[in-house]
Design a protein around this motif. Structure first.
Motif, mmCIF file in Angstrom:
data_model
loop_
_atom_site.group_PDB
_atom_site.id
_atom_site.type_symbol
_atom_site.label_atom_id
_atom_site.label_comp_id
_atom_site.label_asym_id
_atom_site.label_seq_id
_atom_site.Cartn_x
_atom_site.Cartn_y
_atom_site.Cartn_z
ATOM 1 N N GLY A 98 0.806 -1.214 0.000
ATOM 2 C CA GLY A 98 0.000 0.000 0.000
ATOM 3 C C GLY A 98 0.838 1.260 0.000
ATOM 4 N N GLY A 99 1.801 1.304 -0.937
ATOM 5 C CA GLY A 99 2.687 2.466 -0.981
ATOM 6 C C GLY A 99 3.436 2.642 0.320
ATOM 7 N N PHE A 100 3.988 1.527 0.848
ATOM 8 C CA PHE A 100 4.669 1.530 2.137
ATOM 9 C C PHE A 100 3.784 2.148 3.203
ATOM 10 N N GLN B 125 14.900 -5.574 3.310
ATOM 11 C CA GLN B 125 14.704 -4.624 2.219
ATOM 12 C C GLN B 125 14.677 -3.232 2.814
ATOM 13 N N SER B 126 15.371 -2.329 2.205
ATOM 14 C CA SER B 126 15.282 -0.954 2.681
ATOM 15 C C SER B 126 15.021 -0.031 1.505
ATOM 16 N N THR B 132 15.200 9.309 5.585
ATOM 17 C CA THR B 132 14.951 8.150 6.433
ATOM 18 C C THR B 132 14.761 6.916 5.558
ATOM 19 N N ASN B 133 15.016 5.768 6.136
ATOM 20 C CA ASN B 133 14.866 4.518 5.408
ATOM 21 C C ASN B 133 13.725 3.729 5.996
ATOM 22 N N LEU B 134 12.914 3.188 5.118
ATOM 23 C CA LEU B 134 11.904 2.234 5.563
ATOM 24 C C LEU B 134 12.538 0.851 5.491
ATOM 25 N N ARG B 219 9.821 -0.949 9.939
ATOM 26 C CA ARG B 219 10.206 0.149 10.829
ATOM 27 C C ARG B 219 11.016 1.180 10.060
ATOM 28 N N PHE B 220 11.129 2.338 10.637
ATOM 29 C CA PHE B 220 11.929 3.396 10.032
ATOM 30 C C PHE B 220 13.278 3.433 10.711
ATOM 31 N N SER B 221 14.294 3.669 9.907
ATOM 32 C CA SER B 221 15.635 3.647 10.466
ATOM 33 C C SER B 221 16.496 4.644 9.706
ATOM 34 N N SER B 222 17.538 5.126 10.372
ATOM 35 C CA SER B 222 18.394 6.106 9.709
ATOM 36 C C SER B 222 19.375 5.425 8.764
#
Lengths: 137, 225
Positions: A98-100, B125-126, B132-134, B219-222
């Motif tokens: 869903g578009g992340f 996977q990023s 920011t990186n997902l 999660r979000f990460s730098s």
């Protein structure tokens, strides 16, 4: 629109906005755009993945269309918002989660706002008080 | 569609909601708005459905599809076992007038890799979202990540690879292993199985495929993978 006197663009837009679930439709359409922006895979590759690959473009495209329909044909908002929420949820499977997640959340929130919107409501108490104050003196 | 929508937006009172619109011009204070209780009728089941989707994906019961292009995207895995592997080159055209064209005449050589079925261990996977990186990790536990029709364009796959039944030098239009056919007259190779340890691909081009992601964590990460 034409029979009313022109009062400038801003009040006219305000009036237009007050007669439709503006934020609901806008959020749903923007959610679809966001999902589409994350997709951008070349068509050749998408066709290789098959039916699910085509759906990956179809569902966010439908989100955009449904969001615009909520804005421009608010009378049918129940159908559009119910379809919109289902399609938004479907993008989790077909289009990059869903578009992340962002586009999916926009679409679901927008659909809920459109669903919960009712025309011609009593003004909020805060606004009513302000209007009374404006009339009183 | 356009004339219809014009009609309904200018003359609001429709058979579906005759109560609407008629008083808006007379009393501008009466306007439509969202009734919270009504919105909740949809919001509650929608939230439950969102959570259910996430849980089903994390259990590996639901496959999700990725199709990513044009953004920095990294995939790493400690081990990839695949069946049906193809790789072939091709020419891809840039958009006319692209600033990246340089002296290439607007054409870039891309390598397309396709794996029919792949099992990945400790997938990470990023996606670089600008600042920011997902981070998506999955397959760290007992259940592995399954990917089907994994297709990547123009990437360098790095890692320690081993192939079974490899055929090198086929014409790309005669490939059979992964169901993709390349352009005629192009060098290609295919293999029945592929095994890549310490897989790492960083690419700006297309990655597509259907993944089941047991043990999914978002999660979000730098930092990326």
């Amino acid at each position: 629109m034409s029979e009313r006197p022109r009062r400038g663009l801003r009040p006219a837009f305000r009036g237009w906005r007050s007669r439709r679930p503006f934020w609901g439709g806008l959020l749903l359409a923007l959610g679809g755009v966001e999902v589409l922006l994350t997709m951008r895979a070349s068509l050749k590759v998408v066709l290789h993945v098959g039916m699910q690959g085509v759906a990956g473009y179809l569902l966010p495209g439908l989100m955009v269309v449904l969001g615009l329909l909520v804005l421009f044909n608010p009378a049918q908002r129940l159908f559009y918002s119910i379809t919109g929420v289902l399609v938004s949820l479907g993008t989790w499977m077909t289009s990059n989660l869903g578009g992340f997640l962002l586009g999916l959340l926009c679409g679901v929130v927008g659909s809920c706002l459109a669903f919960g919107w009712l025309p011609d409501q009593e003004p909020r108490r805060r606004l009513r008080r302000r209007a009374a104050k404006a009339v009183a003196p | 569609m356009a004339p219809h929508s014009d009609v309904s937006s200018s003359t609001e009172p429709t058979p579906e909601n005759p109560e609407s619109g008629s008083t808006t011009s007379a009393d501008p204070q009466r306007r439509g708005r969202v009734r919270l209780r009504r919105a909740a009728v949809m919001a509650v089941p929608a939230t439950l459905a969102t959570v259910a989707l996430a849980v089903l994906t994390a259990e590996g019961a639901l496959g999700v599809q990725f199709a990513i292009s044009g953004m920095p995207f990294t995939v790493t895995a400690t081990e990839l076992n695949g069946t049906g592997f193809e790789q072939f080159g091709g020419l891809d055209n840039m958009a006319p007038g692209s600033p990246n064209a340089g002296d290439t005449g607007g054409q870039v050589l891309v390598v397309t890799s396709a794996i029919k079925n792949a099992t990945l261990t400790k997938l990470c996977q990023s996606v670089d979202l600008g600042g920011t990186n997902l981070l998506i990790t999955a397959g760290g536990g007992k259940e592995k990540v399954q990917a089907t029709d994994l297709t990547t364009d123009s990437t360098e796959l790095s890692g320690d690879a081993a192939f079974d039944d490899i055929e090198i030098g086929n014409d790309a239009s005669t490939l059979t292993r992964a169901g993709v056919k390349g352009p005629i007259g192009v060098f290609s190779q295919q293999a029945r199985t592929v095994r890549i340890a310490n897989l790492r691909q960083t690419n700006y081009a297309t990655t597509a495929g259907v993944f089941t992601l047991p043990g999914l964590k978002l999660r979000f990460s730098s930092s990326g993978c």
